[in-house]
Motif scaffolding. Structure first.
Motif, PDB file in Angstrom:
ATOM      1  N   GLU A  13      64.806  82.816  39.243  1.00 52.03           N
ATOM      2  CA  GLU A  13      64.362  83.385  40.520  1.00 52.03           C
ATOM      3  C   GLU A  13      63.589  82.378  41.363  1.00 52.03           C
ATOM      4  O   GLU A  13      63.779  82.298  42.580  1.00 52.03           O
ATOM      5  N   MET A  14      62.719  81.627  40.722  1.00 52.63           N
ATOM      6  CA  MET A  14      61.908  80.664  41.473  1.00 52.63           C
ATOM      7  C   MET A  14      62.790  79.600  42.115  1.00 52.63           C
ATOM      8  O   MET A  14      62.589  79.221  43.271  1.00 52.63           O
TER       9      MET A  14
ATOM     10  N   ASN B  73      63.249  79.057  46.162  1.00 51.94           N
ATOM     11  CA  ASN B  73      63.019  77.760  46.806  1.00 51.94           C
ATOM     12  C   ASN B  73      64.257  77.305  47.576  1.00 51.94           C
ATOM     13  O   ASN B  73      64.158  76.758  48.679  1.00 51.94           O
ATOM     14  N   GLU B  74      65.432  77.527  46.986  1.00 54.55           N
ATOM     15  CA  GLU B  74      66.675  77.121  47.650  1.00 54.55           C
ATOM     16  C   GLU B  74      66.849  77.820  48.988  1.00 54.55           C
ATOM     17  O   GLU B  74      67.226  77.193  49.991  1.00 54.55           O
TER      18      GLU B  74
ATOM     19  N   ARG C 291      59.718  85.486  46.404  1.00 56.40           N
ATOM     20  CA  ARG C 291      60.525  86.157  45.379  1.00 56.40           C
ATOM     21  C   ARG C 291      60.771  87.631  45.711  1.00 56.40           C
ATOM     22  O   ARG C 291      61.683  88.239  45.170  1.00 56.40           O
ATOM     23  N   THR C 292      59.964  88.192  46.612  1.00 54.36           N
ATOM     24  CA  THR C 292      60.116  89.622  46.934  1.00 54.36           C
ATOM     25  C   THR C 292      61.470  89.925  47.583  1.00 54.36           C
ATOM     26  O   THR C 292      62.198  90.806  47.101  1.00 54.36           O
ATOM     27  N   PRO C 293      61.883  89.253  48.680  1.00 52.89           N
ATOM     28  CA  PRO C 293      63.206  89.536  49.247  1.00 52.89           C
ATOM     29  C   PRO C 293      64.343  89.146  48.298  1.00 52.89           C
ATOM     30  O   PRO C 293      65.381  89.805  48.280  1.00 52.89           O
ATOM     31  N   LEU C 294      64.133  88.095  47.502  1.00 51.84           N
ATOM     32  CA  LEU C 294      65.160  87.708  46.534  1.00 51.84           C
ATOM     33  C   LEU C 294      65.358  88.809  45.505  1.00 51.84           C
ATOM     34  O   LEU C 294      66.494  89.127  45.138  1.00 51.84           O
ATOM     35  N   ARG C 295      64.269  89.410  45.060  1.00 49.87           N
ATOM     36  CA  ARG C 295      64.377  90.485  44.071  1.00 49.87           C
ATOM     37  C   ARG C 295      65.091  91.698  44.641  1.00 49.87           C
ATOM     38  O   ARG C 295      65.778  92.416  43.907  1.00 49.87           O
TER      39      ARG C 295
ATOM     40  N   THR D 163      66.640  88.031  34.811  1.00 53.71           N
ATOM     41  CA  THR D 163      67.904  88.502  35.395  1.00 53.71           C
ATOM     42  C   THR D 163      69.057  87.712  34.805  1.00 53.71           C
ATOM     43  O   THR D 163      69.074  86.486  34.856  1.00 53.71           O
ATOM     44  N   ARG D 164      70.010  88.438  34.258  1.00 48.49           N
ATOM     45  CA  ARG D 164      71.142  87.834  33.560  1.00 48.49           C
ATOM     46  C   ARG D 164      72.439  88.287  34.205  1.00 48.49           C
ATOM     47  O   ARG D 164      72.613  89.461  34.533  1.00 48.49           O
TER      48      ARG D 164
END
Length: 237
Positions: free
Chosen positions: A51-52, A56-57, A62-66, A86-87
């Motif tokens: 996630e990190m 960064n990319e 991390r909130t919107p990514l999650r 997350t898998r």
């Protein structure tokens, strides 16, 4: 890609503008990028998603990514477990045929599910895909084929006026796209691209006649062929 080719282009353009893209545009771009990576096996089954690294990319917290990962979890492409991470989910061969059967039904119903108007943009887009498929037949490229398939799916969704049918068509495509990518290297490349070219030409003829119903029937016929090919391969193993 629950919508149109134009929306995809708008998202890419928005991400490349000097001014900051909207939160919705960033989230949509992340969602489509990660989903495509899973579908093309760039993120293979079993891979743990960092996630990190992704945050960064994409230049986000991390909130919107999650939120994006939660959506992909709902669609069955990733599995989120507290304390583990997350898998990317394994490929579910048990539901493969059921998904294809539903995709075939949806394709056959394209002419009656509030079809959108056929435009010159659709025709030109399909002509470009035919040219790409001809080149791929002579120059094998799995990622190139996956890109072509993704672009075709976007065009198909763009011709479906019914939002529920469009969203279901899109969801089911990405649930099985990686299965097809997994088996493609084991199939005869010339035959596979020859069948793709036949499908694209049949679709092109249908669009020339402004006939979305026939377009969908051509798609349904090709999906049946794909299902038989993969089923035969699985049975022979």
């Amino acid at each position: 890609m629950t919508g149109s080719i134009e929306r995809q282009a708008e998202l890419v353009e928005a991400m490349n503008r000097p001014e900051k893209p909207s939160a919705d545009q960033r989230q949509r771009y992340m969602y489509e990028s990660i989903r495509q990576r899973i579908g093309m096996l760039h993120y293979p089954p079993g891979m743990m998603i960092n996630e990190m690294q992704l945050a960064n990319e994409f230049g986000v917290s991390r909130t919107p990514l999650r939120r994006v990962l939660q959506q992909l979890s709902y669609e069955g492409l990733v599995d989120i477990r507290n304390g583990i991470g997350t898998r990317v989910t394994d490929i579910d061969m048990k539901t493969f045929k059921d998904i294809y059967d539903l995709r075939i039904l949806l394709a056959e119903s394209m002419g009656s599910l509030s079809p959108n108007w056929v435009t010159e943009r659709h025709r030109k887009g399909l002509d470009e895909m035919i040219a790409r498929a001809r080149d791929l037949k002579e120059n094998k490229n799995i990622d190139g084929y996956a890109d072509l398939s993704n672009d075709l799916e976007t065009l198909i969704c763009d011709l479906i006026g019914s939002k529920p049918a469009r969203e279901m068509t899109d969801l089911l495509y990405y649930q099985v796209a990686r299965i097809w990518c997994t088996f493609l290297p084991n199939l005869d490349w010339g035959d596979a691209l020859g069948e793709t070219l036949e499908e694209l030409q049949g679709m092109s003829d249908a669009l020339a006649a402004n006939d979305v119903g026939t377009f969908g029937k051509v798609r349904a016929m090709y999906l049946r062929t794909m299902l038989k090919k993969v089923s035969r391969y699985i049975s022979s193993e």
